[in-house]
Design an enzyme around this catalytic site. Structure first.
Site, PDB file in Angstrom:
ATOM      1  N   HIS A  19     -26.593  94.802  -9.648  1.00 19.42           N
ATOM      2  CA  HIS A  19     -25.666  95.893 -10.669  1.00 19.42           C
ATOM      3  C   HIS A  19     -25.301  95.228 -11.437  1.00 19.42           C
ATOM      4  O   HIS A  19     -26.105  96.259 -12.237  1.00 19.42           O
ATOM      5  CB  HIS A  19     -23.472  95.372  -9.713  1.00 19.42           C
ATOM      6  CG  HIS A  19     -24.171  96.381  -8.490  1.00 19.42           C
ATOM      7  ND1 HIS A  19     -23.302  95.517  -7.467  1.00 19.42           N
ATOM      8  CD2 HIS A  19     -24.560  97.629  -7.887  1.00 19.42           C
ATOM      9  CE1 HIS A  19     -22.760  95.884  -6.793  1.00 19.42           C
ATOM     10  NE2 HIS A  19     -23.826  97.313  -6.248  1.00 19.42           N
ATOM     11  N   LYS A  43     -15.798 103.596   2.190  1.00 22.38           N
ATOM     12  CA  LYS A  43     -16.403 102.791   2.868  1.00 22.38           C
ATOM     13  C   LYS A  43     -15.161 101.809   3.305  1.00 22.38           C
ATOM     14  O   LYS A  43     -14.273 101.455   2.500  1.00 22.38           O
ATOM     15  CB  LYS A  43     -17.199 102.031   1.952  1.00 22.38           C
ATOM     16  CG  LYS A  43     -19.287 102.897   1.951  1.00 22.38           C
ATOM     17  CD  LYS A  43     -19.816 102.272  -0.028  1.00 22.38           C
ATOM     18  CE  LYS A  43     -21.170 102.823   0.224  1.00 22.38           C
ATOM     19  NZ  LYS A  43     -21.898 102.010  -0.652  1.00 22.38           N
ATOM     20  N   ARG A  92     -33.201 101.588  -4.986  1.00 19.41           N
ATOM     21  CA  ARG A  92     -33.604 100.614  -5.081  1.00 19.41           C
ATOM     22  C   ARG A  92     -34.475 101.310  -3.261  1.00 19.41           C
ATOM     23  O   ARG A  92     -36.128 100.865  -3.432  1.00 19.41           O
ATOM     24  CB  ARG A  92     -32.515  99.391  -3.894  1.00 19.41           C
ATOM     25  CG  ARG A  92     -32.357  98.238  -4.817  1.00 19.41           C
ATOM     26  CD  ARG A  92     -30.811  97.755  -4.345  1.00 19.41           C
ATOM     27  NE  ARG A  92     -30.140  99.735  -3.970  1.00 19.41           N
ATOM     28  CZ  ARG A  92     -28.883  99.080  -3.125  1.00 19.41           C
ATOM     29  NH1 ARG A  92     -28.386  97.687  -2.626  1.00 19.41           N
ATOM     30  NH2 ARG A  92     -27.757 100.532  -2.074  1.00 19.41           N
ATOM     31  N   SER A 130     -24.784  94.862  -1.983  1.00 14.01           N
ATOM     32  CA  SER A 130     -23.540  94.239  -1.445  1.00 14.01           C
ATOM     33  C   SER A 130     -23.474  94.023   0.351  1.00 14.01           C
ATOM     34  O   SER A 130     -22.509  93.751   0.485  1.00 14.01           O
ATOM     35  CB  SER A 130     -21.602  95.528  -2.135  1.00 14.01           C
ATOM     36  OG  SER A 130     -22.262  95.630  -3.238  1.00 14.01           O
TER      37      SER A 130
HETATM   38  P1  ADP Z   1     -21.843 102.648  -3.924  1.00 18.32           P
HETATM   39  O1  ADP Z   1     -20.988 102.362  -2.785  1.00 18.32           O
HETATM   40  O2  ADP Z   1     -21.245 104.007  -4.705  1.00 18.32           O
HETATM   41  O3  ADP Z   1     -23.488 103.442  -3.746  1.00 18.32           O
HETATM   42  P2  ADP Z   1     -22.414 100.367  -4.998  1.00 18.32           P
HETATM   43  O4  ADP Z   1     -21.617  99.738  -5.801  1.00 18.32           O
HETATM   44  O5  ADP Z   1     -23.220 100.269  -3.530  1.00 18.32           O
HETATM   45  O6  ADP Z   1     -21.758 102.189  -4.865  1.00 18.32           O
HETATM   46  O7  ADP Z   1     -23.706 100.743  -6.377  1.00 18.32           O
HETATM   47  C1  ADP Z   1     -23.262 101.111  -6.934  1.00 18.32           C
HETATM   48  C2  ADP Z   1     -24.879 101.747  -7.887  1.00 18.32           C
HETATM   49  O8  ADP Z   1     -25.406 100.382  -7.646  1.00 18.32           O
HETATM   50  C3  ADP Z   1     -25.576 102.675  -6.431  1.00 18.32           C
HETATM   51  O9  ADP Z   1     -26.280 103.928  -7.572  1.00 18.32           O
HETATM   52  C4  ADP Z   1     -26.695 101.844  -6.016  1.00 18.32           C
HETATM   53  O10 ADP Z   1     -28.197 102.022  -5.598  1.00 18.32           O
HETATM   54  C5  ADP Z   1     -26.689 100.639  -7.409  1.00 18.32           C
HETATM   55  N1  ADP Z   1     -27.329  98.973  -6.624  1.00 18.32           N
HETATM   56  C6  ADP Z   1     -26.261  98.557  -6.108  1.00 18.32           C
HETATM   57  N2  ADP Z   1     -27.924  97.817  -5.842  1.00 18.32           N
HETATM   58  C7  ADP Z   1     -28.688  97.863  -6.211  1.00 18.32           C
HETATM   59  C8  ADP Z   1     -29.401  96.210  -6.892  1.00 18.32           C
HETATM   60  N3  ADP Z   1     -30.024  95.550  -5.804  1.00 18.32           N
HETATM   61  N4  ADP Z   1     -30.788  97.162  -7.698  1.00 18.32           N
HETATM   62  C9  ADP Z   1     -31.018  98.341  -7.998  1.00 18.32           C
HETATM   63  N5  ADP Z   1     -29.755  99.342  -7.888  1.00 18.32           N
HETATM   64  C10 ADP Z   1     -28.258  98.558  -7.614  1.00 18.32           C
END
Ligand code: ADP
Length: 164
Positions: A19, A43, A92, A130
């Site tokens: 992130h 979630k 990803r 996450s």
């Molecule tokens: P959500 O629950 O909305 O998917 P996340 O917190 O999981 O939220 O992720 C927020 C954003 O960050 C999403 O667009 C996700 O694809 C991106 N993201 C999460 N981890 C990574 C990573 N390792 N590299 C690039 N983008 C990421």
């Protein structure tokens, strides 16, 4: 409208180096990024929205180009409130792509002026999610190198509280 502010919405449960990398690289394009932590997510979460916002504020402390905020309800409404039409998201995997495509179509249907900009993960962060971090931490594994030490510490405390 040309936007210099991008919203970076998500769950951030917990925030990871993946992130943080998207935010840093996003700032190469936008003047300001608003990290918007979803309050109402379907979630199941480990950290409360308040804990996630608190962590993100600490991680980006002193940065005037990064704002951390909560959002609830529709993202398009929140974007209007923040006077921007740009949503930044990270990609990803193919699984991410399918989900993100649907989300971007939905947001576009709700407000045709909304643009979703995707940034590819850097290969060294591509395996970080996450969900995986929560699983590793839950089973007592090390999440070093995947999250900031502050996040690592918070996860440890939180999981200790849960198993008590
Ligand atoms: P959500 O629950 O909305 O998917 P996340 O917190 O999981 O939220 O992720 C927020 C954003 O960050 C999403 O667009 C996700 O694809 C991106 N993201 C999460 N981890 C990574 C990573 N390792 N590299 C690039 N983008 C990421």
């Amino acid at each position: 409208m040309r936007s210099k502010v991008a919203l970076y919405p998500g769950s951030f449960d917990p925030p990871t180096y993946g992130h943080m990398n998207i935010v840093e690289r996003g700032l190469g394009i936008f003047q300001k990024i608003i990290i918007a932590v979803a309050r109402n997510t379907s979630k199941k979460s480990l950290l409360s929205p308040e804990e996630r916002v608190d962590l993100l504020r600490k991680l980006f402390k002193g940065r005037r180009d990064v704002e951390v905020d909560f959002f609830e309800g529709l993202l398009v409404d929140y974007a209007k409130q923040k006077k921007t039409n740009v949503i930044l998201r990270g990609l990803r995997t193919v699984a991410d792509y399918e989900y993100e495509l649907q989300m971007s179509f939905s947001n576009k249907n709700l407000n045709p002026r909304i643009e979703t900009i995707f940034m590819m993960t850097e290969s060294k962060f591509s395996h970080i999610s996450s969900t995986i971090i929560k699983e590793i931490a839950y089973f007592g594994g090390s999440v070093k190198g995947m999250v900031h030490p502050l996040v690592e510490k918070t996860l440890k405390t939180k999981l200790k509280e849960r198993t008590r």
